[in-house]
Design an enzyme around this catalytic site. Structure first.
Site, PDB file in Angstrom:
ATOM      1  N   HIS A  52      75.545 -19.682 -21.918  1.00 35.87           N
ATOM      2  CA  HIS A  52      74.589 -20.760 -21.617  1.00 35.87           C
ATOM      3  C   HIS A  52      73.463 -20.786 -22.659  1.00 35.87           C
ATOM      4  O   HIS A  52      73.085 -21.836 -23.177  1.00 35.87           O
ATOM      5  CB  HIS A  52      73.948 -20.547 -20.240  1.00 35.87           C
ATOM      6  CG  HIS A  52      74.825 -20.919 -19.086  1.00 35.87           C
ATOM      7  ND1 HIS A  52      75.339 -22.184 -18.916  1.00 35.87           N
ATOM      8  CD2 HIS A  52      75.263 -20.200 -18.012  1.00 35.87           C
ATOM      9  CE1 HIS A  52      76.062 -22.225 -17.790  1.00 35.87           C
ATOM     10  NE2 HIS A  52      76.032 -21.027 -17.229  1.00 35.87           N
ATOM     11  N   GLU A  99      78.674 -25.224 -17.995  1.00 42.72           N
ATOM     12  CA  GLU A  99      79.547 -24.186 -17.448  1.00 42.72           C
ATOM     13  C   GLU A  99      80.765 -23.987 -18.357  1.00 42.72           C
ATOM     14  O   GLU A  99      81.316 -22.894 -18.420  1.00 42.72           O
ATOM     15  CB  GLU A  99      79.963 -24.596 -16.027  1.00 42.72           C
ATOM     16  CG  GLU A  99      80.231 -23.468 -15.074  1.00 42.72           C
ATOM     17  CD  GLU A  99      79.103 -22.453 -14.904  1.00 42.72           C
ATOM     18  OE1 GLU A  99      77.931 -22.753 -15.220  1.00 42.72           O
ATOM     19  OE2 GLU A  99      79.411 -21.330 -14.471  1.00 42.72           O
ATOM     20  N   HIS A 128      78.469 -14.318 -19.704  1.00 41.92           N
ATOM     21  CA  HIS A 128      78.364 -15.678 -19.144  1.00 41.92           C
ATOM     22  C   HIS A 128      77.002 -16.313 -19.487  1.00 41.92           C
ATOM     23  O   HIS A 128      76.936 -17.420 -20.024  1.00 41.92           O
ATOM     24  CB  HIS A 128      78.556 -15.599 -17.621  1.00 41.92           C
ATOM     25  CG  HIS A 128      78.477 -16.914 -16.921  1.00 41.92           C
ATOM     26  ND1 HIS A 128      79.606 -17.605 -16.537  1.00 41.92           N
ATOM     27  CD2 HIS A 128      77.427 -17.673 -16.534  1.00 41.92           C
ATOM     28  CE1 HIS A 128      79.240 -18.745 -15.945  1.00 41.92           C
ATOM     29  NE2 HIS A 128      77.919 -18.798 -15.927  1.00 41.92           N
ATOM     30  N   GLU A 129      75.949 -15.600 -19.195  1.00 40.23           N
ATOM     31  CA  GLU A 129      74.609 -16.167 -19.412  1.00 40.23           C
ATOM     32  C   GLU A 129      74.311 -16.361 -20.903  1.00 40.23           C
ATOM     33  O   GLU A 129      73.642 -17.320 -21.275  1.00 40.23           O
ATOM     34  CB  GLU A 129      73.530 -15.294 -18.749  1.00 40.23           C
ATOM     35  CG  GLU A 129      73.650 -15.155 -17.227  1.00 40.23           C
ATOM     36  CD  GLU A 129      73.765 -16.474 -16.472  1.00 40.23           C
ATOM     37  OE1 GLU A 129      73.282 -17.500 -16.977  1.00 40.23           O
ATOM     38  OE2 GLU A 129      74.363 -16.480 -15.373  1.00 40.23           O
TER      39      GLU A 129
HETATM   40 ZN    ZN Z   1      76.804 -20.518 -15.306  1.00 40.91          ZN
END
Ligand code: ZN
Length: 498
Positions: A266, A292, A262-263
């Protein structure tokens, strides 16, 4: 002053703002990861001093006049957009009397303390008057803007420019009509959570998995770094310096895997922005939902897919002893296990948007007068029972679980679900251009990153979500792609005929 000299002046101040931001980001990263506790008080004092300096620059008469001036000039598209973004934020804040601003800041600080204790005590009562006051103060703060849309509409727009209450209504109605009954079919199958998910996995083995993931995702040590912190986050320093953190749980090793993916989603977004935007506000002014959408695309559509794991599972299995008897099929089913869940941040991919739907309906009701803080904990619990099939045993696991409202962040939650929904629309478009499964199966993640760079990442914050979605996918935000994606994926996993 000529337009050219105004632009020069603007660039000069922007660079100074960037320098302060970089210093503050570095301090923040440092204190969340490796900085010793005992230095905190001095460190925080110095950080506050730098923040104060930055605030003075951004609220100086000179800067405000310059932005107002430039907003009337004919500029190139990117600069015009950047000035518009800054001016919009100034316009929202400039008419708020200082004493109201201070009162609001004080209220959120107090409310956070009260909330924390209330959550630990599982007791909604002490938090209730603060929630009431927070809603009143939010309405008051918003009332100084020259904008006559209803308060919640404006809040929604603050967190996700261009997405309206009507868009969200369509979106959540679709989730309620299609995903709630679908979820209940899965729940009826009563499939237990696999026990291997909670087996002990030594941190050393988890670190090896993180290395495998980094290499696969092309998250490069030359322009990235993986630290450890209590809550995983990503931090943007510059286009060539985007760091992430993980947290290792010995008895829940998949948690570090998905937090990392997830990170890195980003970080890759920030790292693939057009180099010409280095140091400019536009490089990092994507909306919450857009950011997101990239982390969720990574985490769920890539990270929880069979194609991805079919490529790296043998490697991961060879370094994680606890997976010795877990087949690829079992693994895929386990990481996509759908559970009756009370806690948003622990929810699986399918139930997650329903957690958000509860919060959206409640926020909307609080601002349009349908709900009052009185008895709101019961409204919360009723909605969980109706949509998610489970009732919180106490308010600590119910209405008090999230920090957001205590900080006055109303209208923020819906962007979490929006990000996932955007990502389904990006994926649909990507699949028209490249064979995504084939790339994932063949360790060719570069092709996925390159597509994202060309169509989404390089633009930074130049476009509003709907502008970019339209340019890339041929339509504005359309939640049907997300609903179809969820039903298709989970029908196959859980053998459900739709
Ligand atoms: Zn996030």
């Amino acid at each position: 002053m000529s337009v050219e000299s105004k632009k020069l002046k603007y660039n000069e101040i922007s660079e100074k703002i960037s320098a302060y931001r970089l210093a503050l980001t570095t301090l923040n990263w440092d204190s969340s990861t490796i900085a010793p506790k005992k230095g905190a008080s001095y460190r925080n004092k110095m950080a506050a001093l730098l923040s104060g300096e930055l605030f003075s620059i951004q609220t100086s008469d000179e800067y405000i006049a310059l932005i107002d001036d430039l907003s009337k000039e004919t500029l190139d598209d990117v600069t015009a957009r950047e000035i518009r973004l800054i001016k919009n934020n100034l316009d929202k804040a400039r008419y708020i009397p200082k004493e109201v601003f201070i009162e609001y800041a004080q209220l959120t600080r107090d409310a956070e303390n009260v909330w924390e204790k209330a959550r630990d005590d599982h007791d909604y009562e002490p938090f209730k008057p603060y929630l009431k006051k927070l809603i009143e103060m939010t309405k008051k703060v918003i009332s100084y803007r020259k904008d006559d849309r209803p308060v919640y509409d404006q809040l929604i727009d603050d967190f996700e420019t261009g997405i309206t209450l009507a868009d969200y209504d369509v979106f959540f109605k679709k989730l309620k009509e299609e995903i709630v009954p679908f979820l209940h079919k899965i729940i009826d199958k009563k499939i237990p959570e696999p026990t291997w998910l909670t087996r002990d996995v030594p941190i050393e083995q988890q670190r090896k998995v993180v290395d495998i993931l980094m290499e696969y995702l092309n998250y490069d040590k030359e322009s990235g770094y993986i630290g450890e912190s209590a809550h995983p986050f990503s931090s943007h320093f510059s286009i060539h310096d985007n760091r992430v953190t993980v947290r290792y749980h010995q008895d829940m090793f998949t948690s570090s895997i998905f937090a990392l993916i997830h990170e890195v989603g980003h970080a890759t977004y920030n790292g693939q922005v057009d180099e010409d935007y280095q140091g400019r506000a536009i490089a990092d002014s994507m909306t919450y939902g857009m950011h997101e959408s990239q982390s969720r695309l990574y985490e769920n559509m890539v990270g929880r897919s069979r194609a991805f794991w079919s490529s790296i599972y043998p490697k991961v299995q060879s370094v994680v002893d606890a997976l010795h008897d877990v087949t690829l099929d079992d693994f895929i089913l386990g990481i996509n296990h759908v559970a009756l869940s009370l806690i948003r941040i622990e929810a699986d991919e399918l139930t997650y948007p329903l957690h958000i739907m509860v919060r959206y309906e409640i926020e909307q009701g609080l601002f349009d007068g349908t709900y009052d803080v009185e008895g709101l904990d019961q409204v919360w619990s009723d909605k969980y029972e109706e949509y998610l099939g489970i009732r919180p045993p106490h308010n600590g696991l119910g209405i008090l679980q999230d920090i957001h409202w205590s900080g006055g962040a109303f209208g923020y939650f819906p962007t979490y679900a929006l990000g996932s929904a955007y990502s389904a629309q990006w994926m649909m478009a990507m699949q028209k251009d490249i064979d995504v499964d084939h790339c994932l199966e063949n360790n060719d993640f570069r092709a996925v990153n390159e597509w994202l760079k060309q169509h989404v990442h390089r633009h930074g914050g130049v476009y509003e979500p709907n502008e970019l979605l339209f340019a890339v996918t041929g339509e504005n935000f359309n939640p049907q792609y997300y609903v179809d994606y969820l039903k298709d994926k989970y029908s196959k996993l859980y053998d459900i005929n739709e």
